[in-house]
Scaffold this motif. Structure first.
Motif, PDB file in Angstrom:
ATOM      1  N   ARG A   1       0.848  -1.153   0.162  1.00 23.78           N
ATOM      2  CA  ARG A   1       0.037   0.087   0.071  1.00 23.78           C
ATOM      3  C   ARG A   1       0.850   1.220  -0.035  1.00 23.78           C
ATOM      4  O   ARG A   1       0.648   2.224  -0.741  1.00 23.78           O
ATOM      5  N   PHE A   2       2.040   1.270   0.882  1.00 26.32           N
ATOM      6  CA  PHE A   2       2.856   2.364   0.726  1.00 26.32           C
ATOM      7  C   PHE A   2       3.536   2.499  -0.716  1.00 26.32           C
ATOM      8  O   PHE A   2       3.541   3.581  -0.999  1.00 26.32           O
TER       9      PHE A   2
ATOM     10  N   PRO B   1       5.854  15.522   6.004  1.00 25.32           N
ATOM     11  CA  PRO B   1       4.281  15.599   6.272  1.00 25.32           C
ATOM     12  C   PRO B   1       3.622  17.022   6.162  1.00 25.32           C
ATOM     13  O   PRO B   1       2.442  17.075   5.942  1.00 25.32           O
TER      14      PRO B   1
ATOM     15  N   LEU C   1      -9.532   9.310   4.093  1.00 28.24           N
ATOM     16  CA  LEU C   1      -8.870   7.785   4.669  1.00 28.24           C
ATOM     17  C   LEU C   1      -7.773   7.187   3.842  1.00 28.24           C
ATOM     18  O   LEU C   1      -6.870   6.712   4.377  1.00 28.24           O
TER      19      LEU C   1
ATOM     20  N   ARG D   1      -5.660   9.176   2.119  1.00 28.14           N
ATOM     21  CA  ARG D   1      -4.424  10.147   1.976  1.00 28.14           C
ATOM     22  C   ARG D   1      -3.227   9.171   1.953  1.00 28.14           C
ATOM     23  O   ARG D   1      -3.161   8.241   2.766  1.00 28.14           O
ATOM     24  N   PRO D   2      -2.146   9.619   1.264  1.00 27.47           N
ATOM     25  CA  PRO D   2      -0.796   9.038   1.692  1.00 27.47           C
ATOM     26  C   PRO D   2      -0.664   8.965   3.101  1.00 27.47           C
ATOM     27  O   PRO D   2      -1.061   9.968   3.875  1.00 27.47           O
ATOM     28  N   PRO D   3      -0.326   7.845   3.658  1.00 26.69           N
ATOM     29  CA  PRO D   3      -0.200   7.618   5.033  1.00 26.69           C
ATOM     30  C   PRO D   3       0.654   8.428   5.795  1.00 26.69           C
ATOM     31  O   PRO D   3       0.613   8.764   7.133  1.00 26.69           O
ATOM     32  N   TRP D   4       1.634   9.258   4.918  1.00 22.32           N
ATOM     33  CA  TRP D   4       2.670   9.999   5.814  1.00 22.32           C
ATOM     34  C   TRP D   4       2.280  11.462   5.816  1.00 22.32           C
ATOM     35  O   TRP D   4       2.999  12.535   6.292  1.00 22.32           O
ATOM     36  N   GLU D   5       1.025  11.937   5.401  1.00 20.68           N
ATOM     37  CA  GLU D   5       0.535  13.061   5.366  1.00 20.68           C
ATOM     38  C   GLU D   5       0.051  13.464   6.846  1.00 20.68           C
ATOM     39  O   GLU D   5      -0.267  12.738   7.617  1.00 20.68           O
ATOM     40  N   ALA D   6       0.147  14.616   7.155  1.00 18.86           N
ATOM     41  CA  ALA D   6       0.106  15.260   8.666  1.00 18.86           C
ATOM     42  C   ALA D   6      -1.014  14.489   9.157  1.00 18.86           C
ATOM     43  O   ALA D   6      -2.457  14.821   8.750  1.00 18.86           O
ATOM     44  N   SER D   7      -1.299  13.847  10.296  1.00 21.14           N
ATOM     45  CA  SER D   7      -2.395  13.069  10.972  1.00 21.14           C
ATOM     46  C   SER D   7      -3.183  14.384  11.450  1.00 21.14           C
ATOM     47  O   SER D   7      -4.541  14.097  11.588  1.00 21.14           O
TER      48      SER D   7
ATOM     49  N   VAL E   1      -5.868  15.248   9.000  1.00 24.96           N
ATOM     50  CA  VAL E   1      -6.500  13.905   8.891  1.00 24.96           C
ATOM     51  C   VAL E   1      -7.710  14.257   9.804  1.00 24.96           C
ATOM     52  O   VAL E   1      -8.998  13.857   9.479  1.00 24.96           O
TER      53      VAL E   1
END
Lengths: 272, 210
Positions: free
Chosen positions: B40-41, B58, B100, B102-108, B111
């Motif tokens: 997924r990454f 991020p 949900l 979004r690329p996982p490394w974007e600022a939480s 999100v």
């Protein structure tokens, strides 16, 4: 000086005539007692130092052996293994399809490295959370020294691991090492967030089933109340079965009307 | 397998790389979860349009996705105003899915903010359909994502619980909400929450009498 000592010897060993006579011939081997005199302390020193050294080295070796036998703090670092396995992967043997890959693509390696950094972040968080509690426990003597040693070793290994990841990241892209752990931290936060949402979402089905049940119960109640009312008002004009279906319809209508009004009021409030 | 690795060693894992999709797999089933996430990454990395596909920091996120989510939310709001609740729910659903994904490394933090707003809106649309359990859950998620400055979220779940007749739960929930919001930036709207709380408490008292 020599004579003086001899003379005292003479005085003490008075009865020994032969000793007295040869006292003059004893002067040449004087260096001998000097060397034997030095031999003893040196032997003593050698034995002392040797034994101390061997003791310390054996002791240290045993301690290292014991430390290496200590159970590691964390389980296997699977994502690190995946990353390193990828580096050592022979792509032509490991891939299939018509075109063989000549090398593992950088994007895959980056993803693997990022995954490894995420795992590191999770471990660092664990260590940081455990440290203060563990320190007080060790100070009070509630837990063994061994646990503390294991913890310290985990910390050291973590430090090396972080350095290694930063170096690897810098090899992919200049300055990536400075931000990779920031990214990994956000990933970790996002993972926790999604896990939490999924947990809450899992409650929905049981909640819904409960509500359906309850609503059916309310409808039943309505129906019974209506039945009672109609039994009072209209005597036995309608057959019981027909009346029952009738009142059931009524109940649904009433049920649907009630909350709708309440919702109308609620919406206005929410819009403010 | 269970042997610990030192800093200088590692365990070689059997991995398989698909030449077309570049997806990793392994005969070792224990690795499946890790590899799924890794793949997924990887998809997100391949989709990047940064130079050399470097992973960006991020903080400034790709604005494209935010714009799209904003659009979906707007059309959801429009449907909601027209009273087309089902349509609105659909729009919010899409927006939530995009947020949900979004690329996982974007600022939480971002999100969180987005999901809080979207779930809050969806809760309102669910309430419009009298889908109380769904509304209650969405409002709960909304407050979980953003606890302070989310009076509406607290109010919505309270209202849904009240509608379902779970008055004790509603009371506890609203009290908690008042507690959180008292120091928050939406202090001005606290009155609504307290009014609902009084309402629920009144209902409980009436129930206790009966």
């Amino acid at each position: 000086m020599d004579n003086a000592t001899n003379s005292t010897f003479n005085g003490t060993f008075d009865g020994n005539g032969t000793f007295n006579g040869t006292s003059g011939a004893f002067t040449p081997p004087v260096p001998k007692p000097f060397w034997t005199g030095l031999l003893l302390p040196t032997a003593y020193l050698i034995i002392l130092i040797g034994s101390l050294y061997s003791f310390s080295s054996v002791y240290r070796q045993r301690q290292i052996a014991r430390a290496s036998k200590l159970e590691p703090w964390f389980p296997q670092h699977v994502t690190r293994n995946i990353y390193l396995s990828l580096l050592h992967l022979d792509p032509e043997a490991a891939s299939d399809g018509e075109k063989k890959l000549s090398k593992v693509p950088d994007s895959v390696l980056k993803a693997a490295l990022l995954k490894r950094a995420v795992e590191d972040i999770q471990r660092i968080v664990q260590l940081r959370q455990a440290k203060p509690a563990l320190q007080t426990l060790v100070q009070r003597g509630s837990v063994g020294d061994e646990l503390w040693q294991r913890f310290q070793r985990a910390e050291q290994e973590m430090e090396l691991e972080v350095k290694d990841v930063v170096n690897e990241a810098n090899a992919f892209a200049p300055n990536w090492g400075q931000v990779i752990f920031q990214s990994a931290n956000e990933i970790n936060q996002n993972i926790m967030l999604k896990k939490r949402i999924a947990e809450m979402q899992a409650e929905l089905d049981s909640d819904k089933a409960w509500w359906e049940n309850k609503r059916a119960g309310i409808q039943d109640q309505f129906m019974k109340e209506l039945e009672g009312d109609s039994a009072d008002a209209a005597a036995a004009i309608n057959p019981p079965v027909g009346r029952k279906t009738n009142s059931d319809d009524d109940a649904v209508l009433v049920e649907a009307g009630g909350p709708a009004q309440a919702q109308g009021g609620g919406k206005k409030k929410g819009k403010k | 397998m269970a042997a610990p690795e030192g800093p200088e060693t590692f365990t070689l894992l059997p991995l398989h790389l698909d030449a077309e999709t570049k997806a990793l797999s392994s005969p070792n089933t224990n690795l499946a979860d890790h590899l799924d996430e890794l793949n997924r990454f990887h998809r997100h990395i391949v989709a990047l349009d940064t130079p050399n596909q470097n992973i960006p920091p991020p903080a400034p996120v790709n604005p494209k996705r935010s714009v799209q989510i904003g659009k979906l939310r707007e059309s959801g709001n429009a449907s909601f105003k027209k009273g087309a609740f089902a349509e609105a729910v659909k729009m919010y659903d899409l927006a939530i899915r995009m947020a949900l994904d979004r690329p996982p490394w974007e600022a939480s933090g971002l999100v969180r903010e987005e999901l809080s707003a979207l779930h809050g809106n969806r809760a309102q649309a669910m309430m419009g359909q009298q889908a109380w359990p769904e509304g209650a859950l969405d409002a709960k998620i909304s407050t979980e994502m953003k606890r302070v400055g989310n009076v509406k979220g607290w109010w919505r779940r309270g209202q849904c619980l009240k509608e379902m007749g779970r008055l004790e739960e509603a009371r506890d929930w609203l009290r908690q909400g008042v507690e959180f919001e008292r120091a928050g930036p939406e202090k001005a709207n606290l009155g609504e929450l307290e009014a609902l709380l009084r309402d629920v408490e009144g209902g409980l008292a009436a129930k206790a009498k009966a």
